[in-house]
Design an enzyme around this catalytic site. Structure first.
Site, PDB file in Angstrom:
ATOM      1  CG  HIS A  54      -0.361   0.207   2.518  1.00 32.13           C
ATOM      2  ND1 HIS A  54       0.317  -0.793   3.180  1.00 32.13           N
ATOM      3  CD2 HIS A  54      -0.284   1.296   3.323  1.00 32.13           C
ATOM      4  CE1 HIS A  54       0.768  -0.324   4.336  1.00 32.13           C
ATOM      5  NE2 HIS A  54       0.428   0.941   4.451  1.00 32.13           N
ATOM      6  CG  ASP A  55       2.492   3.466   3.014  1.00 34.33           C
ATOM      7  OD1 ASP A  55       1.613   4.161   2.464  1.00 34.33           O
ATOM      8  OD2 ASP A  55       2.687   3.455   4.243  1.00 34.33           O
ATOM      9  CE  LYS A  58       4.318   6.526   3.714  1.00 36.18           C
ATOM     10  NZ  LYS A  58       4.230   6.110   5.113  1.00 36.18           N
ATOM     11  CG  HIS A  83       2.392   7.826   0.119  1.00 35.73           C
ATOM     12  ND1 HIS A  83       1.826   8.758   0.945  1.00 35.73           N
ATOM     13  CD2 HIS A  83       1.816   6.646   0.461  1.00 35.73           C
ATOM     14  CE1 HIS A  83       0.960   8.162   1.753  1.00 35.73           C
ATOM     15  NE2 HIS A  83       0.941   6.880   1.488  1.00 35.73           N
ATOM     16  CG  HIS A 108      -3.271   3.545   1.569  1.00 33.49           C
ATOM     17  ND1 HIS A 108      -2.577   3.760   0.396  1.00 33.49           N
ATOM     18  CD2 HIS A 108      -2.476   4.027   2.555  1.00 33.49           C
ATOM     19  CE1 HIS A 108      -1.421   4.327   0.677  1.00 33.49           C
ATOM     20  NE2 HIS A 108      -1.326   4.507   1.988  1.00 33.49           N
ATOM     21  CG  HIS A 109      -3.437   7.854   3.177  1.00 32.13           C
ATOM     22  ND1 HIS A 109      -3.204   7.800   4.531  1.00 32.13           N
ATOM     23  CD2 HIS A 109      -2.356   7.296   2.586  1.00 32.13           C
ATOM     24  CE1 HIS A 109      -2.006   7.243   4.760  1.00 32.13           C
ATOM     25  NE2 HIS A 109      -1.478   6.928   3.589  1.00 32.13           N
ATOM     26  CG  ASP A 137      -1.807   2.673   7.131  1.00 28.42           C
ATOM     27  OD1 ASP A 137      -0.717   2.388   7.655  1.00 28.42           O
ATOM     28  OD2 ASP A 137      -1.970   3.673   6.398  1.00 28.42           O
TER      29      ASP A 137
END
Ligand SMILES: [Fe+2]
Length: 151
Positions: A54-55, A58, A83, A108-109, A137
């Site tokens: 998911h990240d 970054k 990201h 996801h944010h 998360d």
């Protein structure tokens, strides 16, 4: 499953132990939530992969921002928010992986009430895997002792 995808596991700041543990932890928590929701085996394995990656966006953000101890200033936070889009761009063109994997990186944010980022999507417009990963998360970050913030 496309084997190219596995090289991405090593990418997200793999030298940072917390980041590594966080990605594994989010993978486990999201998979558990998916099991509780009764997702099919195929759907679950896509969710696990989506959670662990998911990240991945970054990797495109400066280490000075990703690894900064303490609060980000406004400009740094704006950079950090990218990201989600970077992750989507990295994952969307990998052949043979379910679309929810790139969508999870992108969304996801996002938050149920539309207060998230990058697109301010809400409710049904957010992918189910992205919603599950968002919960995993936050839960993992809150239950860890590193003082990590969900960004
Ligand atoms: Fe994130």
């Amino acid at each position: 499953m496309n084997p190219e995808i596995y090289s991405l596991f090593d990418e997200p700041h793999a030298d940072n132990e917390y980041t590594y543990r966080h990605n594994i932890g989010v993978g486990i928590i999201a998979t558990y939530l998916g099991m509780k929701l009764g997702l099919s085996k195929e759907n679950l394995s896509a969710l696990t992969l989506a959670a662990m990656l998911h990240d991945v966006g970054k990797t495109r953000i400066s280490d000075n921002i990703v690894e900064k101890p303490g609060k980000l200033n406004e400009a740094e936070y704006e950079d950090m928010k990218r990201h989600a889009i970077y992750g989507y761009e990295l994952l969307k063109n990998i052949p043979g992986i379910p679309p929810s994997i790139a969508l999870t990186a992108l969304q996801h944010h996002e938050r149920e009430d539309g207060q998230g980022y990058p697109q301010g999507k809400s409710g049904k417009d957010i992918n189910l895997h992205a919603k599950i990963v968002a919960i995993a998360d936050v839960f993992h970050a809150m239950s860890s002792s590193s003082g990590y913030a969900v960004l």
